[in-house]
Write a protein that holds these residues in place. Sequence first.
Motif, PDB file in Angstrom:
ATOM      1  N   SER A 277      -0.746  -7.766   6.525  1.00 17.91           N
ATOM      2  CA  SER A 277      -0.296  -6.326   6.225  1.00 17.91           C
ATOM      3  C   SER A 277       0.451  -5.820   7.527  1.00 17.91           C
TER       4      SER A 277
ATOM      5  N   GLY B  74       7.950   7.520   3.139  1.00 17.10           N
ATOM      6  CA  GLY B  74       7.022   6.825   1.923  1.00 17.10           C
ATOM      7  C   GLY B  74       6.779   5.371   1.747  1.00 17.10           C
ATOM      8  N   ALA B  75       7.022   4.668   2.603  1.00 21.79           N
ATOM      9  CA  ALA B  75       6.823   3.121   2.502  1.00 21.79           C
ATOM     10  C   ALA B  75       5.529   3.028   1.978  1.00 21.79           C
ATOM     11  N   ASP B  76       5.259   1.822   1.319  1.00 19.72           N
ATOM     12  CA  ASP B  76       3.934   1.522   0.619  1.00 19.72           C
ATOM     13  C   ASP B  76       3.130   0.813   1.967  1.00 19.72           C
ATOM     14  N   LEU B  77       2.258   1.339   2.320  1.00 24.11           N
ATOM     15  CA  LEU B  77       1.392   0.962   3.644  1.00 24.11           C
ATOM     16  C   LEU B  77       0.642  -0.317   3.345  1.00 24.11           C
ATOM     17  N   LYS B  78       0.383  -0.613   1.779  1.00 17.41           N
ATOM     18  CA  LYS B  78      -0.186  -1.799   1.668  1.00 17.41           C
ATOM     19  C   LYS B  78       0.472  -3.054   1.509  1.00 17.41           C
ATOM     20  N   SER B  79       1.868  -2.896   1.454  1.00 20.35           N
ATOM     21  CA  SER B  79       2.692  -3.925   1.327  1.00 20.35           C
ATOM     22  C   SER B  79       2.768  -4.899   2.326  1.00 20.35           C
TER      23      SER B  79
ATOM     24  N   ALA C  46      -3.719   3.286   5.334  1.00 26.16           N
ATOM     25  CA  ALA C  46      -3.591   1.739   5.355  1.00 26.16           C
ATOM     26  C   ALA C  46      -5.159   1.186   5.257  1.00 26.16           C
TER      27      ALA C  46
ATOM     28  N   SER D  66       7.782  -6.682   3.195  1.00 19.34           N
ATOM     29  CA  SER D  66       8.480  -5.320   2.935  1.00 19.34           C
ATOM     30  C   SER D  66       8.975  -4.860   4.208  1.00 19.34           C
TER      31      SER D  66
ATOM     32  N   ASP E 209      10.864  -0.065   0.056  1.00 20.47           N
ATOM     33  CA  ASP E 209       9.918  -1.245  -0.234  1.00 20.47           C
ATOM     34  C   ASP E 209      10.579  -2.311  -0.684  1.00 20.47           C
TER      35      ASP E 209
END
Length: 127
Positions: free
Chosen positions: A71, A55-60, A99, A28, A16
Motif C-alpha cells: 500500500s 482525494g486519491a484512494d489511500l487504500k489503493s 490509511a 495507483s 486513481d
Amino acid sequence: MDFMDFIRVLGRGGVDAPVTQKNGMTGSPLWCAAMAVSDGEEGGMEVAKLLVEKGADLKSGGRDGCGNESSPLWWASRAAGDGRVGGLELAKLLVAKGALVNAVGKDGVGHQSTPLWWAATAVSGGK
C-alpha cells in the motif's frame, strides 16, 4: 515514473487511474509516489501530497515487478524506517487521512511486514 508522467496520468484518468511502469510495476499514482519517496526520488513527496489533496484512494495499492503487493502507507512507512527524507511526513499524512495501518506488504525478497513494523523500525533506529 517522473513528475510529467504523473501529470499525464492525472489528465487521462484522474487520481486513481492505474499506472504501469516500464519495469513491470503496476499501481495507483499514490502508490507510485509513495514508492518514489521510499526510493528517494525527487518530486515524489510533492506528487504524493497533491494526490492526497485531490482525494486519491489511500487504500489503493500496487504490485512490484516480482508480484509483491503493498500500500502507499507501507512504502511511506518503509521510507521512514529507512530514514528517507519525507517518509515520516508522508506516513503521518496518510494515517491522518485514514490509511490502513495494518495492511501487509512484501519487499523484493518476499519478507512480509506492516506499516507499524516499519514505524517501529524507525523509532528503534532513532529516526
